[in-house]
Design a protein around this motif. Sequence first.
Motif, PDB file in Angstrom:
ATOM      1  N   SER A 124      60.755 -53.375 -59.975  1.00 54.78           N
ATOM      2  CA  SER A 124      60.593 -53.292 -61.414  1.00 54.78           C
ATOM      3  C   SER A 124      60.507 -54.706 -61.983  1.00 54.78           C
ATOM      4  N   TRP A 125      59.567 -54.910 -62.898  1.00 53.15           N
ATOM      5  CA  TRP A 125      59.415 -56.198 -63.564  1.00 53.15           C
ATOM      6  C   TRP A 125      60.002 -56.160 -64.969  1.00 53.15           C
ATOM      7  N   GLU A 126      60.849 -55.178 -65.228  1.00 52.85           N
ATOM      8  CA  GLU A 126      61.452 -55.016 -66.544  1.00 52.85           C
ATOM      9  C   GLU A 126      62.666 -55.926 -66.717  1.00 52.85           C
ATOM     10  N   VAL A 127      62.828 -56.456 -67.908  1.00 55.14           N
ATOM     11  CA  VAL A 127      64.020 -57.234 -68.248  1.00 55.14           C
ATOM     12  C   VAL A 127      65.194 -56.272 -68.304  1.00 55.14           C
ATOM     13  N   THR A 128      66.336 -56.687 -67.768  1.00 57.91           N
ATOM     14  CA  THR A 128      67.496 -55.817 -67.697  1.00 57.91           C
ATOM     15  C   THR A 128      68.777 -56.594 -67.968  1.00 57.91           C
ATOM     16  N   SER A 129      69.855 -55.866 -68.171  1.00 56.55           N
ATOM     17  CA  SER A 129      71.148 -56.539 -68.313  1.00 56.55           C
ATOM     18  C   SER A 129      71.617 -56.978 -66.928  1.00 56.55           C
ATOM     19  N   LEU A 130      72.498 -57.926 -66.894  1.00 59.43           N
ATOM     20  CA  LEU A 130      72.977 -58.458 -65.621  1.00 59.43           C
ATOM     21  C   LEU A 130      73.630 -57.376 -64.777  1.00 59.43           C
ATOM     22  N   THR A 166      65.673 -61.592 -66.154  1.00 62.00           N
ATOM     23  CA  THR A 166      64.225 -61.406 -66.148  1.00 62.00           C
ATOM     24  C   THR A 166      63.705 -61.668 -64.739  1.00 62.00           C
ATOM     25  N   PRO A 167      63.036 -60.682 -64.120  1.00 63.27           N
ATOM     26  CA  PRO A 167      62.460 -60.929 -62.798  1.00 63.27           C
ATOM     27  C   PRO A 167      61.298 -61.909 -62.911  1.00 63.27           C
ATOM     28  N   TYR A 168      61.298 -62.913 -62.056  1.00 68.90           N
ATOM     29  CA  TYR A 168      60.257 -63.936 -62.126  1.00 68.90           C
ATOM     30  C   TYR A 168      59.299 -63.880 -60.952  1.00 68.90           C
ATOM     31  N   VAL A 169      59.836 -63.896 -59.740  1.00 69.55           N
ATOM     32  CA  VAL A 169      58.971 -64.026 -58.571  1.00 69.55           C
ATOM     33  C   VAL A 169      59.506 -63.178 -57.435  1.00 69.55           C
ATOM     34  N   LEU A 170      58.612 -62.557 -56.708  1.00 68.96           N
ATOM     35  CA  LEU A 170      58.947 -61.847 -55.484  1.00 68.96           C
ATOM     36  C   LEU A 170      58.321 -62.624 -54.336  1.00 68.96           C
ATOM     37  N   VAL A 171      59.162 -63.112 -53.434  1.00 68.78           N
ATOM     38  CA  VAL A 171      58.672 -63.831 -52.257  1.00 68.78           C
ATOM     39  C   VAL A 171      59.201 -63.122 -51.027  1.00 68.78           C
ATOM     40  N   GLY A 172      58.537 -63.333 -49.897  1.00 69.73           N
ATOM     41  CA  GLY A 172      59.015 -62.689 -48.680  1.00 69.73           C
ATOM     42  C   GLY A 172      58.337 -63.222 -47.450  1.00 69.73           C
ATOM     43  N   THR A 173      58.979 -62.968 -46.317  1.00 64.79           N
ATOM     44  CA  THR A 173      58.410 -63.407 -45.044  1.00 64.79           C
ATOM     45  C   THR A 173      57.184 -62.577 -44.703  1.00 64.79           C
ATOM     46  N   PRO A 224      52.810 -65.847 -50.470  1.00 66.58           N
ATOM     47  CA  PRO A 224      53.156 -66.232 -51.846  1.00 66.58           C
ATOM     48  C   PRO A 224      51.893 -66.523 -52.642  1.00 66.58           C
ATOM     49  N   ASN A 225      51.672 -65.758 -53.682  1.00 65.67           N
ATOM     50  CA  ASN A 225      50.496 -65.969 -54.507  1.00 65.67           C
ATOM     51  C   ASN A 225      50.767 -65.498 -55.918  1.00 65.67           C
ATOM     52  N   ILE A 226      49.800 -65.685 -56.751  1.00 66.24           N
ATOM     53  CA  ILE A 226      49.966 -65.422 -58.173  1.00 66.24           C
ATOM     54  C   ILE A 226      50.188 -63.939 -58.451  1.00 66.24           C
ATOM     55  N   ARG A 227      49.771 -63.047 -57.570  1.00 67.34           N
ATOM     56  CA  ARG A 227      49.972 -61.616 -57.794  1.00 67.34           C
ATOM     57  C   ARG A 227      51.424 -61.205 -57.646  1.00 67.34           C
ATOM     58  N   SER A 228      52.263 -62.071 -57.076  1.00 67.03           N
ATOM     59  CA  SER A 228      53.665 -61.717 -56.893  1.00 67.03           C
ATOM     60  C   SER A 228      54.482 -62.028 -58.142  1.00 67.03           C
ATOM     61  N   LEU A 229      53.829 -62.478 -59.194  1.00 67.90           N
ATOM     62  CA  LEU A 229      54.542 -62.857 -60.402  1.00 67.90           C
ATOM     63  C   LEU A 229      54.666 -61.713 -61.381  1.00 67.90           C
ATOM     64  N   ASN A 230      55.659 -61.865 -62.237  1.00 68.05           N
ATOM     65  CA  ASN A 230      55.789 -60.981 -63.383  1.00 68.05           C
ATOM     66  C   ASN A 230      54.509 -61.130 -64.208  1.00 68.05           C
ATOM     67  N   PRO A 231      53.800 -60.051 -64.498  1.00 68.01           N
ATOM     68  CA  PRO A 231      52.523 -60.163 -65.229  1.00 68.01           C
ATOM     69  C   PRO A 231      52.640 -60.886 -66.557  1.00 68.01           C
ATOM     70  N   VAL A 232      53.792 -60.835 -67.191  1.00 72.84           N
ATOM     71  CA  VAL A 232      53.976 -61.491 -68.476  1.00 72.84           C
ATOM     72  C   VAL A 232      53.894 -63.002 -68.317  1.00 72.84           C
ATOM     73  N   LEU A 233      54.241 -63.534 -67.139  1.00 72.93           N
ATOM     74  CA  LEU A 233      54.313 -64.973 -66.945  1.00 72.93           C
ATOM     75  C   LEU A 233      53.030 -65.585 -66.409  1.00 72.93           C
ATOM     76  N   ARG A 234      52.011 -64.785 -66.205  1.00 75.48           N
ATOM     77  CA  ARG A 234      50.783 -65.338 -65.655  1.00 75.48           C
ATOM     78  C   ARG A 234      50.183 -66.356 -66.594  1.00 75.48           C
ATOM     79  N   PRO A 235      49.700 -67.490 -66.036  1.00 69.49           N
ATOM     80  CA  PRO A 235      49.101 -68.510 -66.896  1.00 69.49           C
ATOM     81  C   PRO A 235      47.794 -68.050 -67.512  1.00 69.49           C
TER      82      PRO A 235
END
Length: 164
Positions: A63-69, A142-149, A153-164
Motif C-alpha cells: 500500500s502506498w497510502e499514508v498511515t499512522s505510525l 509515508t511510504p517512499y521507496v520499495l527496494v529488494g534483492t 531499483p527504478n522509478i516505478r518502485s516509488l510512491n506515485p505521488v513523489l514522481r518527478p
Amino acid sequence: MSRTSLTNKARTTIWSVLLVYALTVAVNLGEFWPFSIYPMFSQAGNPWSRSIVREVSPGDSISWEVTSLSDVPHLPYGVRSGGVDPIDLANFVSKTEVWDQDRVAALSLMLLADPPKEPLRLMVYRVRARLTEEDSVAIIATPYVLVGTDLEPNIRSLNPVLRP
C-alpha cells in the motif's frame, strides 16, 4: 582613572566580547551555543522527520497510502543490524527532494549492501511528527521507496505521488 576613561574601557570591553562572540558564531555556521544544532536547544517543538524500514514478504500486498505510525504494515527491519546508521538513513530520505533512478539505486545499495541469500524486499517510510494544538503529537508514516534483492531499483518502485 577618570569616569570617562572607565566608561570608554567598559565600552571597549563590551564591544570586544560581542565581536569575539559574533565571529565565533559566524565561523561555526551558527552552531555556537546557544545557537546549537542540538534539538533540545534549538528545535524544541518543531516538527521532526525520521525513517523506518519494514520487511515486505514477496506475497504481501503493498500500500502506498499514508498511515499512522501504529498502523504501518509489515515486519520491522533493523537497519543497524545491516550496517546502516539510522540517522544517515533519515537524512538521506528526508533531504532527497527528487527521487530519480540514481537516488533509488543509492538507497537500495545503502540498505542491501550485504544482500541475504533469500529474496528480501524493504519498504522505506518517512515518519513525520509534529505537536498539535491539543499538546499531543501527531505522527504519520509515508511510504517512499520499495527496494529488494529481487527488484531492479527504478522509478516505478516509488510512491506515485513523489514522481518527478
